[in-house]
Design a protein around this motif. Structure first.
Motif, mmCIF file in Angstrom:
data_model
loop_
_atom_site.group_PDB
_atom_site.id
_atom_site.type_symbol
_atom_site.label_atom_id
_atom_site.label_comp_id
_atom_site.label_asym_id
_atom_site.label_seq_id
_atom_site.Cartn_x
_atom_site.Cartn_y
_atom_site.Cartn_z
ATOM 1 N N GLY A 1 0.823 -1.196 0.000
ATOM 2 C CA GLY A 1 0.000 0.000 0.000
ATOM 3 C C GLY A 1 0.864 1.255 0.000
ATOM 4 O O GLY A 1 2.086 1.197 -0.147
ATOM 5 N N LEU B 1 -3.054 0.175 6.020
ATOM 6 C CA LEU B 1 -3.645 0.161 4.686
ATOM 7 C C LEU B 1 -3.234 -1.060 3.878
ATOM 8 O O LEU B 1 -3.620 -1.193 2.715
ATOM 9 C CB LEU B 1 -3.278 1.443 3.915
ATOM 10 N N ILE C 1 -3.136 -1.261 -2.172
ATOM 11 C CA ILE C 1 -3.727 0.025 -2.551
ATOM 12 C C ILE C 1 -2.661 0.855 -3.255
ATOM 13 O O ILE C 1 -1.628 1.166 -2.666
ATOM 14 C CB ILE C 1 -4.248 0.774 -1.318
ATOM 15 N N THR D 1 -0.809 4.096 -4.719
ATOM 16 C CA THR D 1 -0.668 5.436 -4.156
ATOM 17 C C THR D 1 -1.590 6.449 -4.816
ATOM 18 O O THR D 1 -2.040 7.406 -4.176
ATOM 19 C CB THR D 1 0.794 5.898 -4.269
ATOM 20 N N ALA E 1 -4.796 6.335 -2.930
ATOM 21 C CA ALA E 1 -4.611 6.841 -1.573
ATOM 22 C C ALA E 1 -4.418 8.359 -1.584
ATOM 23 O O ALA E 1 -4.913 9.065 -0.696
ATOM 24 C CB ALA E 1 -3.413 6.164 -0.918
ATOM 25 N N CYS F 1 2.542 10.084 0.982
ATOM 26 C CA CYS F 1 1.113 9.794 1.056
ATOM 27 C C CYS F 1 0.782 8.794 2.163
ATOM 28 O O CYS F 1 1.439 7.755 2.286
ATOM 29 C CB CYS F 1 0.635 9.241 -0.287
ATOM 30 N N SER F 2 -0.212 9.123 2.981
ATOM 31 C CA SER F 2 -0.796 8.300 4.052
ATOM 32 C C SER F 2 0.071 8.194 5.297
ATOM 33 O O SER F 2 -0.332 7.555 6.266
ATOM 34 C CB SER F 2 -1.137 6.882 3.550
#
Length: 235
Positions: free
Chosen positions: A14, A20, A119, A121, A124, A198-199
Motif C-alpha cells: 500500500g 492500509l 492500494i 498510491t 490513496a 502519502c498516508s
C-alpha cells in the motif's frame, strides 16, 4: 533427492500507512520466513512480521539501489532455502513494481508465485486530498504514468491523452511534464495536486496550477505523486 522449492508471494504494502495493507497481505506477512522489502516500506509495516528474516532490497529514484537482477537472484535463492518468501512492495506490485521481471525469474526457476494486490498510491493520494480522479461531466478517463525508464531504454517523451494525469515518482520530472502539457495546449490554470509521503504522519499536500508547476517543485525528501486535471479543482 532434489529439495522442495518454497513459495514466493508478491505483496502490495500500500501507500505507506501500516493499516492500509490488505488483511490477506498482513496474514501472509505474519507467516513469512523471509521478507525482501522495498526502501519505502515503513518500520511499522515490518513490525507485522517479527518472525521473519528481513532483507532490504530498496530501489529509490536518484539514489544508490539494489540492481533488479540481483533481487531476482535473491528471490530464487531464498525460495530454494525457505518455505514461504515474501517480496513486499510499496503500493501495488503490478503497477510500476517491476513485477514482470521478478515473475519471469521465478517462473523460469519453477517456483510457485502468488500475488496479493495493494492500494496504489494514486488512489490513496486522491483520498487524502478528498479529490476524486474522475468526476461526472468533467473527467472520465485517468492515466497513471512515470517518466522513469529501464536501463538502456530512452525516457518516455509522449504523455497520455486523458482527463486526469497521475505522475508517479514525479518530484523531479513534474516541471518537464508541465512544460510538455502547456506546449500541447493545456491551460496554465489547470489544477494540480502534489502529495508527498502519502498516508504517512509526515504527509504533505500542495495545491497549485500547471503554470506554477512548470517552475518546479521545492526539494522533497519523500516519495511524490502529482495529479493533474480539471477534476483536481478545489470545491
Amino acid at each position: 533427492m532434489t529439495p522442495a522449492l518454497g513459495k514466493v508471494v508478491l505483496i502490495g504494502a500500500g501507500p505507506g500507512a501500516a493499516d492500509l495493507i490488505t488483511m490477506r497481505g498482513a496474514r501472509i506477512l505474519a507467516q513469512a520466513d523471509v521478507v525482501l522489502h522495498d526502501a519505502l516500506v515503513t518500520e511499522e509495516m515490518l513490525a507485522l512480521c517479527p518472525q521473519a528474516l528481513k532483507i532490504p532490497v530498496g530501489k529509490r529514484s536518484g539514489q544508490r539501489s539494489t540492481a533488479q537482477a540481483f533481487i531476482n537472484e535473491q528471490l530464487v535463492d531464498c525460495a530454494r532455502r525457505h518455505e514461504l518468501v515474501v517480496r513486499l512492495k510499496g503500493g501495488d506490485p503490478m503497477l510500476f513494481g517491476r513485477a514482470d521481471e521478478e515473475l519471469q525469474a521465478l517462473e523460469a526457476a519453477g517456483i510457485a508465485v502468488e500475488i496479493v494486490p495493494g492500494i496504489s498510491t494514486a488512489f490513496a493520494a486522491a483520498a487524502a486530498a478528498r479529490q476524486p480522479l474522475t468526476k461526472r461531466g468533467v473527467a472520465r478517463s485517468v492515466a497513471l504514468f512515470t517518466s522513469s525508464a529501464a536501463p538502456d531504454h530512452p525516457e518516455q517523451t509522449t504523455l497520455p491523452d486523458c482527463d486526469t494525469l497521475v505522475q508517479y515518482m514525479g518530484g523531479r520530472e513534474a516541471a518537464a511534464t508541465a512544460h510538455k502539457l502547456l506546449a500541447l495546449g493545456r491551460s496554465g490554470s489547470t489544477p494540480v495536486i502534489v502529495v508527498e509521503n502519502c498516508s504517512r504522519e509526515n504527509q504533505q499536500i500542495m495545491r497549485l496550477c500547471l503554470a506554477d508547476l512548470a517552475h518546479g517543485l521545492p526539494a522533497m525528501a519523500g516519495p511524490v505523486l502529482v495529479m493533474i486535471g480539471p477534476a483536481m479543482a478545489q470545491r
